[in-house]
Design an enzyme around this catalytic site. Structure first.
Site, PDB file in Angstrom:
ATOM      1  N   THR A   1      82.855 -75.090 -80.610  1.00 26.49           N
ATOM      2  CA  THR A   1      84.236 -74.399 -80.701  1.00 26.49           C
ATOM      3  C   THR A   1      85.010 -74.019 -79.480  1.00 26.49           C
ATOM      4  O   THR A   1      84.348 -73.915 -78.380  1.00 26.49           O
ATOM      5  CB  THR A   1      83.672 -72.833 -81.145  1.00 26.49           C
ATOM      6  OG1 THR A   1      83.162 -72.959 -82.716  1.00 26.49           O
ATOM      7  CG2 THR A   1      84.704 -71.876 -81.403  1.00 26.49           C
TER       8      THR A   1
ATOM      9  N   PHE B   1      87.402 -71.450 -77.209  1.00 31.86           N
ATOM     10  CA  PHE B   1      87.893 -70.389 -77.369  1.00 31.86           C
ATOM     11  C   PHE B   1      88.909 -70.238 -76.299  1.00 31.86           C
ATOM     12  O   PHE B   1      89.107 -71.108 -75.271  1.00 31.86           O
ATOM     13  CB  PHE B   1      86.658 -69.330 -76.856  1.00 31.86           C
ATOM     14  CG  PHE B   1      85.654 -69.254 -77.947  1.00 31.86           C
ATOM     15  CD1 PHE B   1      85.449 -68.185 -78.451  1.00 31.86           C
ATOM     16  CD2 PHE B   1      84.442 -70.289 -77.824  1.00 31.86           C
ATOM     17  CE1 PHE B   1      84.409 -67.969 -79.429  1.00 31.86           C
ATOM     18  CE2 PHE B   1      83.473 -70.083 -78.625  1.00 31.86           C
ATOM     19  CZ  PHE B   1      83.413 -69.019 -79.557  1.00 31.86           C
TER      20      PHE B   1
END
Length: 285
Positions: free
Chosen positions: A173, A175
């Site tokens: 992921t 960010f």
């Protein structure tokens, strides 16, 4: 001296919480119920920064963020890449054969389809991964498991029944770190990313012409997303990431050309590219 507060969406033990601990080990993570709450905490000064997921290598873009972020008036000052490792957990004393259903965020369930099918259990969508861990710890029902992080299992006193259950090893992921004020990384300070939003004029081939300058000036565009503005099918806003600093000669020319064909343009951030980017540079055959 008080600790820097960093807002995130979710409950203690969420992947956003882990990203904060890794990127800013001395900061105080500040859980928020929704993305809107997290962005509002930054805007109001309740939090100093925010750690917000923007895309995942398996699930794609994180819903809502692409229209919430530009509208928030906040700025990107950094990025962080977190390899996501999911664990299957349940209340203490539970065995795998006891489980009938599993709860987690929709993305986590989608990223662990293989084990869910193998165990023949029912997936149930929850608001977030850590929240599902907290819920099952409170209910003490041995027929229900959660998919969450190792940190969540530790916080909520759960047994990990299966480790690393994600379908894809590359599950990562990305960010972005948000702040109230812009803080451009200095030109020439290493690999940089410039993020901007724009809306093209309503002309034939406007997008093609607007983006042509990036090709002719040798600027690498690593992301281009479109989304509707205010539910209007004809008002499309674009969100883009490019390599470089706006004052680099090639990028400056490309932006100048983009502005000519755009009715709106705003730089959201100029920040250091995370070292993880080097691992996915395209190789030439």
């Amino acid at each position: 001296m008080s600790k820097m507060k960093i807002a995130f969406q979710g409950e203690p033990g969420a992947n956003s919480h882990i990203a904060i601990v890794e990127a800013y080990p001395d900061a105080e993570p500040m859980p928020c119920a929704t993305f809107e709450d997290a962005l509002s905490a930054i805007s109001s000064g309740e939090a100093d920064l925010g750690m917000i997921p923007i895309e995942n290598s398996v699930a794609g873009r994180v819903a809502d963020i692409h229209h919430l972020l530009p509208a928030s008036g906040l700025f990107i000052i950094g990025e962080w890449f977190l390899p996501v490792r999911h664990q299957l957990m349940a209340v203490k004393g539970t065995k795998l054969e006891d489980i009938k259903s599993v709860e987690s965020h929709v993305h986590a369930l989608g990223q662990c389809r293989r084990i869910i099918r193998k165990l023949g259990i029912k997936p149930i969508v929850h608001a977030d991964t850590a929240g599902s861990a907290r819920d099952i710890s409170e209910r003490k029902d041995k027929t229900v498991a959660a998919i969450a992080s190792r940190l969540a299992a530790k916080i909520y006193g759960l047994d990990i029944l299966a480790e690393g259950i994600e379908d894809e090893a590359h599950n990562t992921t990305r960010f972005v770190v948000l702040a109230r004020e812009p803080k451009w990384a200095p030109q020439g300070s290493g690999p940089l990313v410039t993020t901007f939003v724009f809306r093209v004029r309503n002309l034939p081939a406007a997008l093609y012409k607007a983006l042509g300058g990036f090709a002719t000036n040798g600027v690498n565009m690593t992301k281009l997303e479109s989304y509707m503005v205010d539910g209007n099918f004809f008002a499309t806003q674009f969100y883009a990431d490019v390599d470089g600093h706006p004052e680099d000669k090639g990028l400056a020319f490309a932006i100048e050309e983009l502005k000519f064909f755009s009715r709106e343009f705003r730089i959201v951030g100029v920040y250091p590219g995370h070292p993880f980017r080097a691992t996915f540079s395209e190789t030439q055959d």
